[in-house]
Enzyme design. Sequence first.
Site, PDB file in Angstrom:
ATOM      1  N   THR A 154       0.883  -1.375  -0.067  1.00  0.00           N
ATOM      2  CA  THR A 154       0.171   0.056  -0.028  1.00  0.00           C
ATOM      3  C   THR A 154       1.012   1.337   0.000  1.00  0.00           C
ATOM      4  OG1 THR A 154      -1.270   1.224   1.610  1.00  0.00           O
ATOM      5  CG2 THR A 154       0.009  -0.460   2.521  1.00  0.00           C
ATOM      6  N   ASP A 155       0.361   2.526  -0.168  1.00  0.00           N
ATOM      7  CA  ASP A 155       1.035   3.705  -0.294  1.00  0.00           C
ATOM      8  C   ASP A 155       1.085   4.361   1.256  1.00  0.00           C
ATOM      9  OD1 ASP A 155      -1.531   4.258  -0.053  1.00  0.00           O
ATOM     10  OD2 ASP A 155      -1.637   5.816  -1.375  1.00  0.00           O
ATOM     11  N   GLU A 156       0.408   3.495   2.049  1.00  0.00           N
ATOM     12  CA  GLU A 156       0.228   4.068   3.307  1.00  0.00           C
ATOM     13  C   GLU A 156       1.567   3.600   4.040  1.00  0.00           C
ATOM     14  OE1 GLU A 156      -3.479   3.275   5.590  1.00  0.00           O
ATOM     15  OE2 GLU A 156      -4.289   3.232   3.654  1.00  0.00           O
TER      16      GLU A 156
ATOM     17  N   LYS B 256       2.223  -3.680   7.332  1.00  0.00           N
ATOM     18  CA  LYS B 256       2.684  -3.969   6.045  1.00  0.00           C
ATOM     19  C   LYS B 256       4.058  -3.619   5.576  1.00  0.00           C
ATOM     20  CE  LYS B 256       0.328  -4.755   2.937  1.00  0.00           C
ATOM     21  NZ  LYS B 256      -0.052  -6.159   2.306  1.00  0.00           N
TER      22      LYS B 256
ATOM     23  N   TYR C 191      -1.535  -0.682  10.983  1.00  0.00           N
ATOM     24  CA  TYR C 191      -1.634  -1.456   9.839  1.00  0.00           C
ATOM     25  C   TYR C 191      -0.696  -1.237   8.891  1.00  0.00           C
ATOM     26  CZ  TYR C 191      -3.068  -1.832   5.034  1.00  0.00           C
ATOM     27  OH  TYR C 191      -3.086  -1.934   3.508  1.00  0.00           O
TER      28      TYR C 191
HETATM   29  P1  NAD Z   1      -9.690  -7.310   2.476  1.00  0.00           P
HETATM   30  O1  NAD Z   1      -9.725  -7.179   3.958  1.00  0.00           O
HETATM   31  O2  NAD Z   1     -11.078  -7.226   1.757  1.00  0.00           O
HETATM   32  O3  NAD Z   1      -9.184  -8.858   2.128  1.00  0.00           O
HETATM   33  C1  NAD Z   1      -8.127  -9.460   3.046  1.00  0.00           C
HETATM   34  C2  NAD Z   1      -8.363 -11.225   2.856  1.00  0.00           C
HETATM   35  O4  NAD Z   1      -7.200 -11.738   3.585  1.00  0.00           O
HETATM   36  C3  NAD Z   1      -9.709 -11.495   3.214  1.00  0.00           C
HETATM   37  O5  NAD Z   1     -10.455 -12.465   2.223  1.00  0.00           O
HETATM   38  C4  NAD Z   1      -9.199 -12.335   4.509  1.00  0.00           C
HETATM   39  O6  NAD Z   1      -9.894 -13.659   4.801  1.00  0.00           O
HETATM   40  C5  NAD Z   1      -7.740 -12.819   4.181  1.00  0.00           C
HETATM   41  N1  NAD Z   1      -6.741 -12.977   5.067  1.00  0.00           N
HETATM   42  C6  NAD Z   1      -6.714 -12.239   6.325  1.00  0.00           C
HETATM   43  N2  NAD Z   1      -5.895 -12.763   7.273  1.00  0.00           N
HETATM   44  C7  NAD Z   1      -5.541 -13.966   6.662  1.00  0.00           C
HETATM   45  C8  NAD Z   1      -4.576 -15.003   7.035  1.00  0.00           C
HETATM   46  N3  NAD Z   1      -3.833 -14.772   8.261  1.00  0.00           N
HETATM   47  N4  NAD Z   1      -4.408 -16.226   6.178  1.00  0.00           N
HETATM   48  C9  NAD Z   1      -5.066 -16.156   5.060  1.00  0.00           C
HETATM   49  N5  NAD Z   1      -6.049 -15.108   4.770  1.00  0.00           N
HETATM   50  C10 NAD Z   1      -6.059 -14.123   5.391  1.00  0.00           C
HETATM   51  O7  NAD Z   1      -8.622  -6.568   1.897  1.00  0.00           O
HETATM   52  P2  NAD Z   1      -8.231  -5.835   0.551  1.00  0.00           P
HETATM   53  O8  NAD Z   1      -8.799  -4.442   0.508  1.00  0.00           O
HETATM   54  O9  NAD Z   1      -8.771  -6.682  -0.682  1.00  0.00           O
HETATM   55  O10 NAD Z   1      -6.592  -5.751   0.550  1.00  0.00           O
HETATM   56  C11 NAD Z   1      -5.823  -6.884  -0.149  1.00  0.00           C
HETATM   57  C12 NAD Z   1      -4.410  -6.529  -0.155  1.00  0.00           C
HETATM   58  O11 NAD Z   1      -4.173  -5.263  -0.854  1.00  0.00           O
HETATM   59  C13 NAD Z   1      -3.773  -6.191   1.551  1.00  0.00           C
HETATM   60  O12 NAD Z   1      -2.526  -6.877   1.442  1.00  0.00           O
HETATM   61  C14 NAD Z   1      -3.743  -4.778   1.353  1.00  0.00           C
HETATM   62  O13 NAD Z   1      -2.869  -4.371   2.352  1.00  0.00           O
HETATM   63  C15 NAD Z   1      -3.588  -4.172   0.072  1.00  0.00           C
HETATM   64  N6  NAD Z   1      -3.751  -2.835  -0.446  1.00  0.00           N
HETATM   65  C16 NAD Z   1      -5.359  -2.464  -0.009  1.00  0.00           C
HETATM   66  C17 NAD Z   1      -5.557  -1.515  -0.551  1.00  0.00           C
HETATM   67  C18 NAD Z   1      -7.098  -0.971  -0.277  1.00  0.00           C
HETATM   68  O14 NAD Z   1      -7.411   0.081  -0.436  1.00  0.00           O
HETATM   69  N7  NAD Z   1      -8.142  -1.801   0.015  1.00  0.00           N
HETATM   70  C19 NAD Z   1      -4.581  -0.456  -1.145  1.00  0.00           C
HETATM   71  C20 NAD Z   1      -3.365  -0.899  -1.648  1.00  0.00           C
HETATM   72  C21 NAD Z   1      -2.886  -2.170  -1.008  1.00  0.00           C
HETATM   73  P1  TYD Z   2     -10.416   4.026   4.622  1.00  0.00           P
HETATM   74  O1  TYD Z   2     -11.362   3.837   3.797  1.00  0.00           O
HETATM   75  O2  TYD Z   2     -10.569   3.472   5.984  1.00  0.00           O
HETATM   76  O3  TYD Z   2      -9.092   4.118   3.928  1.00  0.00           O
HETATM   77  P2  TYD Z   2      -7.504   4.642   4.551  1.00  0.00           P
HETATM   78  O4  TYD Z   2      -7.681   5.075   5.967  1.00  0.00           O
HETATM   79  O5  TYD Z   2      -7.013   3.197   4.563  1.00  0.00           O
HETATM   80  O6  TYD Z   2      -7.151   5.354   3.459  1.00  0.00           O
HETATM   81  O7  TYD Z   2     -10.627   5.625   4.701  1.00  0.00           O
HETATM   82  C1  TYD Z   2     -10.412   6.693   3.586  1.00  0.00           C
HETATM   83  C2  TYD Z   2     -10.279   8.001   4.316  1.00  0.00           C
HETATM   84  O8  TYD Z   2     -11.896   8.311   4.699  1.00  0.00           O
HETATM   85  C3  TYD Z   2      -9.676   8.350   5.577  1.00  0.00           C
HETATM   86  O9  TYD Z   2      -9.175   9.715   5.363  1.00  0.00           O
HETATM   87  C4  TYD Z   2     -10.378   8.037   6.622  1.00  0.00           C
HETATM   88  C5  TYD Z   2     -11.835   8.639   6.229  1.00  0.00           C
HETATM   89  N1  TYD Z   2     -13.019   7.939   6.954  1.00  0.00           N
HETATM   90  C6  TYD Z   2     -14.064   8.820   7.266  1.00  0.00           C
HETATM   91  O10 TYD Z   2     -14.031  10.002   7.362  1.00  0.00           O
HETATM   92  N2  TYD Z   2     -15.096   8.417   7.974  1.00  0.00           N
HETATM   93  C7  TYD Z   2     -15.162   6.926   7.974  1.00  0.00           C
HETATM   94  O11 TYD Z   2     -16.351   6.423   8.433  1.00  0.00           O
HETATM   95  C8  TYD Z   2     -14.070   6.024   7.373  1.00  0.00           C
HETATM   96  C9  TYD Z   2     -14.258   4.427   7.464  1.00  0.00           C
HETATM   97  C10 TYD Z   2     -13.088   6.601   6.809  1.00  0.00           C
END
Ligand code: NAD
Ligand code: TYD
Length: 358
Positions: free
Chosen positions: A139-141, A168, A164
């Site tokens: 992630t960019d975070e 990561k 988190y």
């Molecule tokens: P998500 O929470 O929707 O899905 C995570 C999945 O991982 C779930 O199916 C969960 O059951 C599984 N999981 C959790 N712990 C596990 C374990 N110990 N063993 C096996 N499976 C396990 O998350 P997402 O949004 O789909 O993110 C997927 C990946 O992409 C993550 O690594 C996250 O850091 C990265 N990512 C997410 C975003 C975003 O905006 N959502 C952006 C950049 C990177």
């Molecule tokens: P989120 O979807 O949790 O992603 P991330 O924190 O990983 O970027 O949140 C996106 C943005 O929205 C973040 O600045 C936090 C804000 N946010 C709210 O203002 N209200 C909410 O209920 C949630 C879940 C997030």
Amino acid sequence: MRGLATILVTGGAGFIGSNFIRYLLDGKSGFTGRVINLDALTYAGNPANLAEIEAAYGGDRYFFEKGSIGDAALVDGLFERYRPDTVVHFAAESHVDRSILGPRAFIETNVLGTFTLLEAARKHWKGGRDDALFHQVSTDEVYGSLGTDGAFTEETPYNPRSPYSAGKAAGDHLAMSYHHTYGLPVTLSNCSNNYGPRQFPEKFIPLMIQNMLEGKDLPVYGDGKNIRDWIHVEDHNRAVWLVLNRGKAGEKYNIGGENEWENIRLLETLIAITARKTGRGERQIRETITRVSDRPGHDRRYAIDCGKIKRELGWKQEIAFEAGLEQTVDWYLANQDWVKNIQSGEYRRWIEVNYGGR
Ligand code: NAD
Ligand code: TYD
């Protein structure tokens, strides 16, 4: 030459992982091999995300294995049985607010789970293999928080600020260390905020859509001016697929939407779309916007410079944001059964804990 014959996807039942498996198997990617999906089915994992894939390819090109990436014996057994040449590691605890309220699971999965997978890949791919690849999805975070200008590049030092992103970051460092120390073929991608169908409704966009549909308050943290760079999940996964095919081992690639939005402006746009689609008054929905106390350590701004993957691998975003938001709202409107199914006791407890005290 990369093998790409048997891909072990971790976390494939989650939001991004399930979209990736669909992309692999629905013909668009050109992939012809098998996919093994290892997922623990935590609250965020949902086998329904891949029901059509299971029906079409189960036991043939698609194999679901329930279990944790932190279970060394299980992971070892999967490497023995399926002999994957590629690992695409999505599995993670992924929600910042949950990491604030309960960091342990984030360390167990994002750090120790990643370590366990890396150990299995090291053992089974030893001797140097040019067809293998371990791709770490990040992630960019991990880069921290930006001021009003500039963007993260691949050279920006990591500066994670939540449990988190710290977990990561640790997983990312371990993955790269296995490349440098053991010669494990590793690539890594850092992507900005994803949106699209099947995102768990604890994240900003689906939470807001769902709350609007249920007539609930729309909780905006702090002043609402935090900025995120949004990308459609399909644009992210096409980039991951390009990295698997053509990315260089030992390299990182930034992936982003080049699409920065203040939270409050994004919410106003979502309100306009949802009002139009549901026939509800826009002003009436706006009145449900509720300022709630800020997230501790809330990163102010993320922005990604994704020039490298554009130049080197020829990737670009294809889904315009307005069109992607429309499609996403349509998906949640058409899939309320999916939402109701995951609104379990655990989900309701989370909403109570996270928003109860704000
Ligand atoms: P998500 O929470 O929707 O899905 C995570 C999945 O991982 C779930 O199916 C969960 O059951 C599984 N999981 C959790 N712990 C596990 C374990 N110990 N063993 C096996 N499976 C396990 O998350 P997402 O949004 O789909 O993110 C997927 C990946 O992409 C993550 O690594 C996250 O850091 C990265 N990512 C997410 C975003 C975003 O905006 N959502 C952006 C950049 C990177
Ligand atoms: P989120 O979807 O949790 O992603 P991330 O924190 O990983 O970027 O949140 C996106 C943005 O929205 C973040 O600045 C936090 C804000 N946010 C709210 O203002 N209200 C909410 O209920 C949630 C879940 C997030």
